[in-house]
Write a protein that holds these residues in place. Sequence first.
Motif, short mmCIF file in Angstrom:
data_model
loop_
_atom_site.label_atom_id
_atom_site.label_comp_id
_atom_site.label_asym_id
_atom_site.label_seq_id
_atom_site.Cartn_x
_atom_site.Cartn_y
_atom_site.Cartn_z
N SER A 207 0.86 -1.21 -0.17
CA SER A 207 0.04 -0.09 0.13
C SER A 207 0.83 1.41 -0.15
O SER A 207 0.53 2.24 -0.34
CB SER A 207 -1.08 -0.04 1.34
N THR A 208 2.08 1.24 0.30
CA THR A 208 3.08 2.41 0.37
C THR A 208 3.52 2.54 -1.12
O THR A 208 4.02 3.78 -1.22
CB THR A 208 4.31 2.35 1.18
N TYR A 209 3.29 1.79 -2.07
CA TYR A 209 3.65 2.05 -3.54
C TYR A 209 2.27 2.19 -4.33
O TYR A 209 1.30 1.67 -3.97
CB TYR A 209 4.14 0.66 -4.12
N ASP A 210 2.57 3.30 -5.23
CA ASP A 210 1.53 3.51 -6.19
C ASP A 210 1.40 2.70 -7.40
O ASP A 210 2.23 2.89 -8.29
CB ASP A 210 1.37 4.96 -6.71
N LEU A 211 0.80 1.49 -7.47
CA LEU A 211 0.78 0.70 -8.23
C LEU A 211 -0.40 1.23 -9.39
O LEU A 211 -0.52 0.25 -10.48
CB LEU A 211 0.03 -0.76 -7.87
N SER A 212 -0.88 2.25 -9.48
CA SER A 212 -1.97 2.53 -10.52
C SER A 212 -1.02 3.37 -11.70
O SER A 212 -1.31 4.50 -11.95
CB SER A 212 -2.88 3.62 -9.87
N ILE A 213 -0.58 2.24 -12.32
CA ILE A 213 0.36 2.93 -13.68
C ILE A 213 -0.23 3.04 -14.88
O ILE A 213 0.15 3.02 -15.85
CB ILE A 213 1.63 2.04 -13.63
N ASN A 214 -1.72 2.50 -14.84
CA ASN A 214 -2.61 2.33 -15.90
C ASN A 214 -1.77 1.46 -17.16
O ASN A 214 -2.07 1.43 -18.39
CB ASN A 214 -2.63 3.89 -16.63
N VAL A 235 -2.61 -7.70 -1.76
CA VAL A 235 -1.25 -7.29 -2.23
C VAL A 235 -1.41 -6.25 -2.92
O VAL A 235 -0.48 -5.27 -2.97
CB VAL A 235 -0.44 -8.51 -3.02
N PHE A 236 -2.27 -6.06 -4.12
CA PHE A 236 -2.29 -5.10 -5.12
C PHE A 236 -3.29 -4.24 -4.99
O PHE A 236 -3.47 -3.07 -5.75
CB PHE A 236 -2.71 -5.94 -6.48
N GLY A 237 -4.18 -4.39 -4.03
CA GLY A 237 -5.48 -3.32 -3.87
C GLY A 237 -6.13 -3.05 -4.98
O GLY A 237 -6.67 -3.77 -5.81
#
Length: 279
Positions: A207-214, A235-237
Motif C-alpha cells: 500500500s505504500t507503493y502507487d501501483l496505479s500505473i495504467n 497485495v495489489f489493492g
Amino acid sequence: MTEPFGARLRHAMDERGPLCVGIDPHASLLAEWGLNDDVAGLERFSRTVVEAMADRVAVLKPQSAFFERFGSRGIAVLEKSVEEARAAGALVVMDAKRGDIGSTMAAYAESFLSKDSPLFSDALTVSPYLGYGSLSPAVVLARQSGAGLFVLALTSNPEGGEVQHAVRADGRTVGATMLAHLAAENEGEEPLGSFGAVVGATLGDLSTYDLSINGPLLAPGIGAQGATPADLPRVFGAAVRNVVPNVSRGVLRHGPDVVALREAASRFADEIVSAVSGA
C-alpha cells in the motif's frame, strides 16, 4: 496498424481470464515428465504446453534461458513455440529480462520486438537497473510494433530488495521510481497501457507503493513460491484488475497429460477470477 499490446491484453484478460502460464522447461521438470534433458525433451515439453494452453489462457510466458542453454537448436524450438502459441490466440510474453545500453539494448529490442524477427513476441521482460533511460530503444520499438514491456520493479526474489527498496536522494525508493516512469509511459492510454511492471505476488502489503500505473502488473509467485490467488486483492489493492498472475510449476507439474494441464490451469484461472471479482 497493430492494436497496442495493452489493448490486446485487456481484451484477452476479459475474454480468457488473466492467467499467465510460464513455459519453463528446466531439467527437473523435464525429468518429472519422463523426458530427457536434451533438445528432443525440450521440444516435446514446449509443444505439449502450447497445445494444452495456447487456445485458452490469455498469456504464455516462455523463459528464454531454458531454451538458450541448448544453443541454436534450443532457440529454434523457442521460435516455433512462440509462433504456434500466437497462432492459437495466446499473447506471448518473452521472459528474457534484457537490459543494457545504447546499440546493445537496441539489438536486444530488435531480437524480440521487431515484427521481422522470428522471436517477435507480444511483450518482453526487461531490467531497468542501468537506469530507466537505458530502456529507451525498447520503449521506442515496442510502440512502433504494437508490443509491450514488463519492467522489473518489485520482484518476488528476496535479493531484489537491496536495489528496489533502496531510497534515492529525493526520498523515493528505486522501485517506486520505476513505477512512476511506467505511469508516465501509459498516461492517457485506453483501455490499458502497454508498459507494465513485474511486481511479486509474495510481497505482502504494497500500500505504500502507487501501483496505479495504467498498465499491467505481471505477478510471479503464485503456486510454488507460496502466494495464492486469494492473496491478490490484499497485495495489489485497487490495481488488482490489471494484475496478470503468473503460474509456472503449479500448472506444469501436472504434465505431460494435456487434460491434466488444462484442468490445473482452469482451477487457477477460476480462483483468480473469483478473488479479483470479489475485491
